[in-house]
Scaffold this motif. Structure first.
Motif, PDB file in Angstrom:
ATOM      1  N   PHE A   1       2.726   5.466  -7.621  1.00 26.35           N
ATOM      2  CA  PHE A   1       2.028   6.667  -8.863  1.00 26.35           C
ATOM      3  C   PHE A   1       2.778   7.136  -8.642  1.00 26.35           C
ATOM      4  O   PHE A   1       3.408   8.226  -8.284  1.00 26.35           O
ATOM      5  CB  PHE A   1       0.761   6.669  -8.644  1.00 26.35           C
ATOM      6  CG  PHE A   1       0.063   7.263  -7.112  1.00 26.35           C
ATOM      7  CD1 PHE A   1       0.296   8.855  -7.084  1.00 26.35           C
ATOM      8  CD2 PHE A   1       0.672   6.797  -5.775  1.00 26.35           C
ATOM      9  CE1 PHE A   1      -0.340   9.782  -6.111  1.00 26.35           C
ATOM     10  CE2 PHE A   1      -0.131   7.046  -4.407  1.00 26.35           C
ATOM     11  CZ  PHE A   1      -0.261   8.763  -5.250  1.00 26.35           C
ATOM     12  N   ARG A   2       2.531   9.021  -9.696  1.00 26.98           N
ATOM     13  CA  ARG A   2       2.711   9.852  -9.336  1.00 26.98           C
ATOM     14  C   ARG A   2       1.646  11.072  -9.944  1.00 26.98           C
ATOM     15  O   ARG A   2       0.715  10.104 -11.155  1.00 26.98           O
ATOM     16  CB  ARG A   2       3.894  10.600  -9.402  1.00 26.98           C
ATOM     17  CG  ARG A   2       4.240  10.142 -11.574  1.00 26.98           C
ATOM     18  CD  ARG A   2       5.284  10.355 -11.974  1.00 26.98           C
ATOM     19  NE  ARG A   2       5.715  10.118 -13.687  1.00 26.98           N
ATOM     20  CZ  ARG A   2       6.387  10.091 -14.250  1.00 26.98           C
ATOM     21  NH1 ARG A   2       7.987  10.805 -13.846  1.00 26.98           N
ATOM     22  NH2 ARG A   2       7.021   9.448 -15.045  1.00 26.98           N
ATOM     23  N   GLY A   3       1.705  12.239  -9.394  1.00 25.18           N
ATOM     24  CA  GLY A   3      -0.006  12.765  -9.971  1.00 25.18           C
ATOM     25  C   GLY A   3       0.695  14.303  -9.188  1.00 25.18           C
ATOM     26  O   GLY A   3       0.774  14.193  -8.345  1.00 25.18           O
ATOM     27  N   PRO A   4      -0.284  15.563  -9.472  1.00 20.74           N
ATOM     28  CA  PRO A   4      -0.244  16.291  -9.397  1.00 20.74           C
ATOM     29  C   PRO A   4      -1.444  16.538  -7.263  1.00 20.74           C
ATOM     30  O   PRO A   4      -1.000  17.224  -6.723  1.00 20.74           O
ATOM     31  CB  PRO A   4      -1.798  17.183  -9.973  1.00 20.74           C
ATOM     32  CG  PRO A   4      -2.890  16.015 -10.747  1.00 20.74           C
ATOM     33  CD  PRO A   4      -1.754  15.730 -11.099  1.00 20.74           C
TER      34      PRO A   4
ATOM     35  N   TRP B   1       8.194   9.428  -8.298  1.00 17.75           N
ATOM     36  CA  TRP B   1       7.192   7.824  -8.167  1.00 17.75           C
ATOM     37  C   TRP B   1       7.288   8.261  -6.796  1.00 17.75           C
ATOM     38  O   TRP B   1       8.008   7.510  -6.467  1.00 17.75           O
ATOM     39  CB  TRP B   1       7.937   6.791  -8.905  1.00 17.75           C
ATOM     40  CG  TRP B   1       7.693   6.421 -10.189  1.00 17.75           C
ATOM     41  CD1 TRP B   1       8.815   7.007 -10.878  1.00 17.75           C
ATOM     42  CD2 TRP B   1       6.647   6.917 -11.195  1.00 17.75           C
ATOM     43  NE1 TRP B   1       8.195   7.038 -12.577  1.00 17.75           N
ATOM     44  CE2 TRP B   1       6.707   6.680 -12.980  1.00 17.75           C
ATOM     45  CE3 TRP B   1       5.014   6.816 -10.874  1.00 17.75           C
ATOM     46  CZ2 TRP B   1       5.854   6.326 -13.507  1.00 17.75           C
ATOM     47  CZ3 TRP B   1       4.581   6.611 -12.154  1.00 17.75           C
ATOM     48  CH2 TRP B   1       4.701   6.353 -13.696  1.00 17.75           C
ATOM     49  N   LEU B   2       5.738   8.156  -5.960  1.00 13.65           N
ATOM     50  CA  LEU B   2       5.461   7.485  -5.135  1.00 13.65           C
ATOM     51  C   LEU B   2       5.157   6.456  -4.069  1.00 13.65           C
ATOM     52  O   LEU B   2       4.407   5.695  -5.369  1.00 13.65           O
ATOM     53  CB  LEU B   2       4.291   8.605  -4.844  1.00 13.65           C
ATOM     54  CG  LEU B   2       4.513   8.749  -3.121  1.00 13.65           C
ATOM     55  CD1 LEU B   2       3.599  10.303  -2.644  1.00 13.65           C
ATOM     56  CD2 LEU B   2       2.945   7.213  -2.841  1.00 13.65           C
ATOM     57  N   ASP B   3       5.575   5.630  -2.986  1.00 14.21           N
ATOM     58  CA  ASP B   3       5.606   4.166  -2.806  1.00 14.21           C
ATOM     59  C   ASP B   3       4.340   4.034  -1.956  1.00 14.21           C
ATOM     60  O   ASP B   3       3.999   5.002  -1.034  1.00 14.21           O
ATOM     61  CB  ASP B   3       6.787   3.678  -2.438  1.00 14.21           C
ATOM     62  CG  ASP B   3       6.832   1.913  -2.175  1.00 14.21           C
ATOM     63  OD1 ASP B   3       5.430   1.248  -1.917  1.00 14.21           O
ATOM     64  OD2 ASP B   3       7.613   1.261  -1.570  1.00 14.21           O
TER      65      ASP B   3
ATOM     66  N   GLU C   1      -0.026   8.813 -12.700  1.00 14.17           N
ATOM     67  CA  GLU C   1       0.621   7.624 -13.887  1.00 14.17           C
ATOM     68  C   GLU C   1       0.552   6.591 -12.163  1.00 14.17           C
ATOM     69  O   GLU C   1       1.553   7.031 -11.466  1.00 14.17           O
ATOM     70  CB  GLU C   1       1.519   8.507 -14.366  1.00 14.17           C
ATOM     71  CG  GLU C   1       1.287   9.276 -15.562  1.00 14.17           C
ATOM     72  CD  GLU C   1       3.012   9.557 -16.164  1.00 14.17           C
ATOM     73  OE1 GLU C   1       3.697   8.919 -16.287  1.00 14.17           O
ATOM     74  OE2 GLU C   1       3.593  10.092 -15.259  1.00 14.17           O
ATOM     75  N   ILE C   2       0.127   5.926 -12.808  1.00 20.58           N
ATOM     76  CA  ILE C   2       0.854   4.251 -11.937  1.00 20.58           C
ATOM     77  C   ILE C   2       1.981   3.865 -12.913  1.00 20.58           C
ATOM     78  O   ILE C   2       1.874   3.361 -14.034  1.00 20.58           O
ATOM     79  CB  ILE C   2      -0.377   4.088 -11.433  1.00 20.58           C
ATOM     80  CG1 ILE C   2      -1.490   4.540 -10.792  1.00 20.58           C
ATOM     81  CG2 ILE C   2      -0.432   2.159 -11.320  1.00 20.58           C
ATOM     82  CD1 ILE C   2      -2.671   4.068 -10.987  1.00 20.58           C
ATOM     83  N   ARG C   3       1.947   2.813 -11.733  1.00 20.06           N
ATOM     84  CA  ARG C   3       2.958   1.671 -12.715  1.00 20.06           C
ATOM     85  C   ARG C   3       3.254   0.813 -11.442  1.00 20.06           C
ATOM     86  O   ARG C   3       3.142   1.102 -10.396  1.00 20.06           O
ATOM     87  CB  ARG C   3       3.971   2.385 -12.815  1.00 20.06           C
ATOM     88  CG  ARG C   3       5.677   3.202 -11.909  1.00 20.06           C
ATOM     89  CD  ARG C   3       6.573   3.688 -12.609  1.00 20.06           C
ATOM     90  NE  ARG C   3       7.807   3.367 -11.788  1.00 20.06           N
ATOM     91  CZ  ARG C   3       9.420   3.907 -12.015  1.00 20.06           C
ATOM     92  NH1 ARG C   3       9.842   4.114 -12.977  1.00 20.06           N
ATOM     93  NH2 ARG C   3      10.086   4.113 -10.813  1.00 20.06           N
ATOM     94  N   LEU C   4       3.582  -0.548 -11.862  1.00 20.33           N
ATOM     95  CA  LEU C   4       4.160  -1.488 -10.985  1.00 20.33           C
ATOM     96  C   LEU C   4       5.471  -2.046 -11.150  1.00 20.33           C
ATOM     97  O   LEU C   4       5.852  -2.181 -12.195  1.00 20.33           O
ATOM     98  CB  LEU C   4       3.216  -2.727 -10.657  1.00 20.33           C
ATOM     99  CG  LEU C   4       1.591  -2.537 -10.852  1.00 20.33           C
ATOM    100  CD1 LEU C   4       1.069  -2.979 -11.727  1.00 20.33           C
ATOM    101  CD2 LEU C   4       1.478  -2.271  -9.814  1.00 20.33           C
TER     102      LEU C   4
END
Length: 170
Positions: free
Chosen positions: A66-69, A90-92, A45-48
């Motif tokens: 983003f976050r994910g495996p 969430w990773l910056d 997933e991605i977010r802004l």
């Protein structure tokens, strides 16, 4: 994959002053052209988000998270740095970007962005323009911001290597 690169042509002023990637007019002589980086991988997933951590909408520039495996679980043996990197799962990424039509468009690195008088200045744009000046060596230009306490904003600093030499007058 399976498609040609997508290049978004946006209005420079709108992006740098308001953080909105407004499509450039057809007759715009110098649009900001940004290549799409694609869409999130399956399971990711991605977010802004803005400076307060709130998600921004379509064509709004923000901090890319983003976050994910495939995301890291953090820094080895450094919990403090990991807390700076990951918030709420969430990773910056350290990038500024916007989304349009499901694609991500990276506008620059957060650490590279120069903010002068409230306007966002993208160093790579200035570097490319200066590299086009006769006598300046391509790839030998650096542009960065330096805090200016007197004005309360950043000063733009340009370093450029040139083939020109000074001639001493006798």
């Amino acid at each position: 994959m399976g498609r040609a690169p997508i290049i978004d042509r946006v209005d420079r002023q709108s992006l740098s002053r308001r953080g909105f990637a407004e499509l450039a007019r057809a007759n715009d002589p110098q649009p900001f052209e940004i290549v799409a980086c694609g869409q999130p991988l399956p399971g990711h997933e991605i977010r802004l988000v803005d400076d307060l951590g709130l998600e921004v909408g379509e064509r709004r520039e923000g901090r890319l998270e983003f976050r994910g495996p495939s995301a890291t679980s953090g820094y080895f043996d450094n919990e403090a740095k990991t807390r700076e990197l990951i918030c709420g799962g969430w990773l910056d990424s350290g990038d500024r970007a916007y989304m349009a039509g499901g694609d991500v468009y990276i506008t620059g690195r957060i650490k590279d962005l120069i903010i002068r008088g409230g306007q966002h200045i993208y160093p790579q744009e200035i570097e490319a323009a200066i590299a086009g000046i006769p006598g300046v060596r391509k790839g030998c230009v650096a542009v960065f911001g330096v805090a200016d306490p007197a004005s309360g904003t950043e000063r733009v600093v340009i370093l450029a290597e040139t083939r020109e030499t000074d001639r001493l007058l006798a």
